[in-house]
Design an enzyme around this catalytic site. Sequence first.
Site, short mmCIF file in Angstrom:
data_model
loop_
_atom_site.label_atom_id
_atom_site.label_comp_id
_atom_site.label_asym_id
_atom_site.label_seq_id
_atom_site.Cartn_x
_atom_site.Cartn_y
_atom_site.Cartn_z
N SER A 167 8.59 74.31 60.50
CA SER A 167 9.85 73.62 60.77
C SER A 167 9.58 72.32 61.53
O SER A 167 8.61 72.22 62.30
CB SER A 167 10.72 74.54 61.62
OG SER A 167 11.78 73.82 62.21
N TYR B 276 11.70 80.32 69.28
CA TYR B 276 11.64 80.22 67.82
C TYR B 276 10.60 79.17 67.42
O TYR B 276 9.72 79.42 66.59
CB TYR B 276 13.02 79.85 67.24
CG TYR B 276 12.96 79.38 65.81
CD1 TYR B 276 12.68 80.27 64.78
CD2 TYR B 276 13.15 78.02 65.48
CE1 TYR B 276 12.60 79.83 63.46
CE2 TYR B 276 13.08 77.58 64.17
CZ TYR B 276 12.80 78.49 63.17
OH TYR B 276 12.71 78.06 61.86
N LYS C 112 6.71 79.30 65.35
CA LYS C 112 6.25 78.45 64.23
C LYS C 112 4.92 77.78 64.59
O LYS C 112 3.99 77.71 63.78
CB LYS C 112 7.31 77.40 63.87
CG LYS C 112 8.58 77.98 63.29
CD LYS C 112 8.32 78.64 61.95
CE LYS C 112 9.53 79.32 61.37
NZ LYS C 112 9.23 80.22 60.27
#
Length: 344
Positions: free
Chosen positions: A131, A155, A159
Amino acid sequence: MKFKSTISTVLVTGGAGYIGSHTTLLLLQAGYDVVVLDNFVNSKPEALRRVAEIAAREPEIIKGDIRDSDLLDQLFRNFSIFAVIHFAGLKAVGESVTNPLTYYENNVCGTVSLLQAMTRANVTRIVFSSSATVYGDPASVPIREDFPLKATNPYGATKLYIEEILRDIYRSEPHWRIAILRYFNPAGAHDSGMIGEDPCGVPNNLIPYIAQVAVGKLSELSIFGSDYDTHDGTGVRDYIHVMDLAEGHLAALNALETLSLITCNLGTGIGYSVLDMVNTFSEVSGKPIPYRISNRRLGDISQCYTDPTHARNTLNWKAGRGLTQICGDHWRWQLKNPNGYKLE
Ligand code: NAD
Ligand code: UD1
């Protein structure tokens, strides 16, 4: 865009989700056989039923978890999988702040479990959903792949850690073929209006929120800040059509035929503001989008859009669909499915 059609089997983890379902459709249409592994924690089997209807071909559907090693071993034994496209993961930033361990467990431990099973099965080709959040708050735009990486929430950290794990694997096992794709802001839907994004509860992201205001499910949009240093003061993002994104995955699979480690931003290279999005969606849908300006959202950045050059050169791919199509396709999906995949 045309891709080489090979009859080979791809494992798509999280293939029932928003981006996974659109990619599964394209894979089927391109002639790949597809095995979807999904635990349906954030998706419904109905999405895959519709994918099969559009493609007139069915993916193999396995309900299960990427953390289940026995299931993965069985799956790699039963199907001759040549590559994995790995979408499975949890993606709500706010929830990751409240429940960080759930996110590390599911996303990081889940990916390690998948990579271990791939190693046991000698499957060494993977495309991973990263992302733009790995750039944190970038010092400038447009964002290039060599910009510094920084996680600003759990989050984003998952990643970043998964990216590091993949780079470490490549260092120790250079015969692996790995594509890390950093998505900007996916939006829109397949032009049939049969599949699209089906958020649980009130959407966090802008386009699904606007769509629900347009269809009358929500009364008004809160615009999070109008004092950013942008052309109209509202936040600027790079909205990419989900079908362009799906095509980017097929392009990455293709590029892995010759390249070993790929890291690409997937975006359009154009930044649009919240007000640009409100105005375009309103024009396309013919519906007013009432809004009010509220405070900035904690953790939001001012501007985020890619420099698309590296992806164009590496993948021979570029996002071709514009804002009107993104909003039009999203609106068609919303209008035809006001309650998402929930069957009345
Ligand atoms: P999604 O939630 O619609 O799809 C993810 C799918 O993974 C769901 O079907 C879910 O049920 C499944 N899943 C989750 N954990 C699992 C597990 N442990 N085992 C098996 N299945 C599991 O999300 P999406 O928007 O399609 O995103 C796909 C991927 O792309 C995610 O990894 C996400 O973090 C990443 N990503 C998404 C965006 C975005 O804005 N949508 C942006 C950047 C990156
Ligand atoms: C969010 C995530 C990011 C993720 C990205 C794509 C956060 C803090 N960040 O980013 O990690 O990679 O989605 O899935 O959640 N906006 C409003 N009102 C709303 C919703 C959004 O004004 O109700 C604005 C935001 O302030 C932002 C823009 O719309 O300027 C886009 O927001 P959103 O769709 O949530 O995406 P990101 O902020 O890019």
